[in-house]
Design an enzyme around this catalytic site. Sequence first.
Site, PDB file in Angstrom:
ATOM      1  N   ASP A  81      53.029  -0.879  -1.428  1.00  0.00           N
ATOM      2  CA  ASP A  81      50.949  -1.384  -1.555  1.00  0.00           C
ATOM      3  C   ASP A  81      51.259  -2.883  -2.369  1.00  0.00           C
ATOM      4  O   ASP A  81      51.439  -3.237  -3.217  1.00  0.00           O
ATOM      5  CB  ASP A  81      51.255  -0.578  -3.667  1.00  0.00           C
ATOM      6  CG  ASP A  81      50.505   0.025  -3.519  1.00  0.00           C
ATOM      7  OD1 ASP A  81      49.189  -1.045  -3.572  1.00  0.00           O
ATOM      8  OD2 ASP A  81      49.766   1.086  -4.078  1.00  0.00           O
ATOM      9  N   HIS A  82      50.045  -3.584  -1.540  1.00  0.00           N
ATOM     10  CA  HIS A  82      49.555  -4.529  -2.228  1.00  0.00           C
ATOM     11  C   HIS A  82      48.933  -4.870  -3.340  1.00  0.00           C
ATOM     12  O   HIS A  82      49.079  -5.997  -3.607  1.00  0.00           O
ATOM     13  CB  HIS A  82      48.890  -4.924  -0.290  1.00  0.00           C
ATOM     14  CG  HIS A  82      49.363  -6.330  -0.285  1.00  0.00           C
ATOM     15  ND1 HIS A  82      49.511  -7.463  -0.458  1.00  0.00           N
ATOM     16  CD2 HIS A  82      49.205  -7.010   1.410  1.00  0.00           C
ATOM     17  CE1 HIS A  82      50.131  -7.603   0.435  1.00  0.00           C
ATOM     18  NE2 HIS A  82      50.251  -7.569   1.136  1.00  0.00           N
ATOM     19  N   ARG A  83      48.768  -3.559  -4.244  1.00  0.00           N
ATOM     20  CA  ARG A  83      48.281  -4.025  -5.757  1.00  0.00           C
ATOM     21  C   ARG A  83      49.438  -4.235  -6.312  1.00  0.00           C
ATOM     22  O   ARG A  83      49.249  -5.313  -7.151  1.00  0.00           O
ATOM     23  CB  ARG A  83      47.504  -2.989  -5.429  1.00  0.00           C
ATOM     24  CG  ARG A  83      46.143  -2.287  -4.378  1.00  0.00           C
ATOM     25  CD  ARG A  83      46.356  -1.026  -5.625  1.00  0.00           C
ATOM     26  NE  ARG A  83      46.863  -0.218  -4.802  1.00  0.00           N
ATOM     27  CZ  ARG A  83      46.628   1.219  -5.805  1.00  0.00           C
ATOM     28  NH1 ARG A  83      45.578   1.635  -6.698  1.00  0.00           N
ATOM     29  NH2 ARG A  83      47.531   1.965  -5.508  1.00  0.00           N
TER      30      ARG A  83
ATOM     31  N   PRO B 149      46.415   0.116  -0.587  1.00  0.00           N
ATOM     32  CA  PRO B 149      46.092  -1.286   0.928  1.00  0.00           C
ATOM     33  C   PRO B 149      47.543  -1.748   0.815  1.00  0.00           C
ATOM     34  O   PRO B 149      48.449  -1.977   0.239  1.00  0.00           O
ATOM     35  CB  PRO B 149      45.523  -1.916  -0.076  1.00  0.00           C
ATOM     36  CG  PRO B 149      46.036  -2.286  -1.498  1.00  0.00           C
ATOM     37  CD  PRO B 149      45.926  -0.422  -1.544  1.00  0.00           C
TER      38      PRO B 149
END
Length: 476
Positions: free
Chosen positions: A446-448, A273
């Site tokens: 990476d939004h994680r 994401p």
Amino acid sequence: MSADVNTGTREFILPDLGEGLTEAELISWKVEIGDEVHVDQMVVEVESAKSVVELPCPYAGQVVSLHANAGDTVSAGQALLTVAEAGVEMGAGDEGDGGTPASVSQSGSSTENSSGANLIGYGTSEPKTRSTKKRSFGGKHAAAPAVPTVIPDAPSQPPAETPASPSNSSTTANDRVSPVSSPLVRKLAKDHGISAKSLPGTGPGGVVTRADVMAAIESGAGAAAHVPAGTSPAKASSPAASSDQSDRDTRTPITGLRKVVSERLTKSRQEIPEATIWLDVDATELLATKKALEARTGEKYSLLSLVARFVVAGLKKYPIINSSIDTAAGEIVTHGDINLGLAAQTPRGLMVPVVHGAGELSLRQLRDSVSGTVGKAASGKFDPSELTGGTFTLNNYGVFGVDGSAPIINLPEVAMLGLGRIKDRPWVVDGELTVRKVMYLSFVFDHRACDGQEPSEFLTFVADCIENPISLLPEL
């Protein structure tokens, strides 16, 4: 090791190339059938997902068979070529007619034809002695031929010629079965919807060769296998328009590095994401600093090496950016070392060589490492170790004349910084409109691993260093 003590021949198999690689594309042969080879002679060039390498043959003797063609994909453990050992007299059957060598080799203590090459899967020595004892041609224990014998699926004698109507002449063609020499040939035919067994073979004994399959593909023989259900034969075989169009098309197999890049980028897009942020930056002071540094030291410094130094400082300040995702463990791994990847366009395709330990290098050392890495991009021949272990990637697509991009993250890393071109643009300085050297920075993350704060602060830090390089001094 692959050795046949009954025939006096040895098969050189594709060794383990390391780094978990299981297959490679055969680029070119450096020997031909009939050539004499010595131990450790380079005989074939292959391209793995990591690099192009030349492989040495661990045996000495005469090449009696090549088991793959240029462009074929070969797997670790698959035979590449067969060598008749030096000193073995080859009989008439050596050309593939089922004969056997006049003398054979058996296990013993001699090491004169053993390889010292460091190929995984081959020892540094291989003891053997020779025997002059001849082996009988008859009986069920007779020696195997020096060259693999092709066993036809059906008698090779042509059917008796009889007058036939158009309908049963088609049946005759479909019933014909030709011997096929190689699984690679069968796979090539199958991939194009062709039954290799039904093709007329031009090889010895009517063997179907790769050239026969390629000729069938070019003639459109596989088209019938791809006719959609419900399509009438008339429409499927309709004329010139589709034929002319296919003649103008070019098909390029997705193999080797291109295949690996496709798979990794697809996985990155599917799994991550990602979010992208960007800044436009006044690089005027950076260019001035570069010029002053070169004048003072008498040495050259690339803009990429200077920005790389800013990036390394930013990664130390915001270590979450220097991370990767361990999907299997469900963990974010923040790396202690900074291994800076440099996206590079090479003749082999997109590659990301890595400057290991970039966080411990001085500006001069980092400059030299970046310069050496960029210099190798012209050939694309990197050692496999240079293409692994990256923790963050810097992508200078400004060299292609573009302002910005939304780059795809290099798995398993969590971020990438892209540099656009530097161009004269209107800019406001101290309330006055002027012309400055401006570039765009694109940052994807990476939004994680993190939310917007750390990526924004990292990007702002790098931008501040570019606009005012002296601001980096407190971080050194």
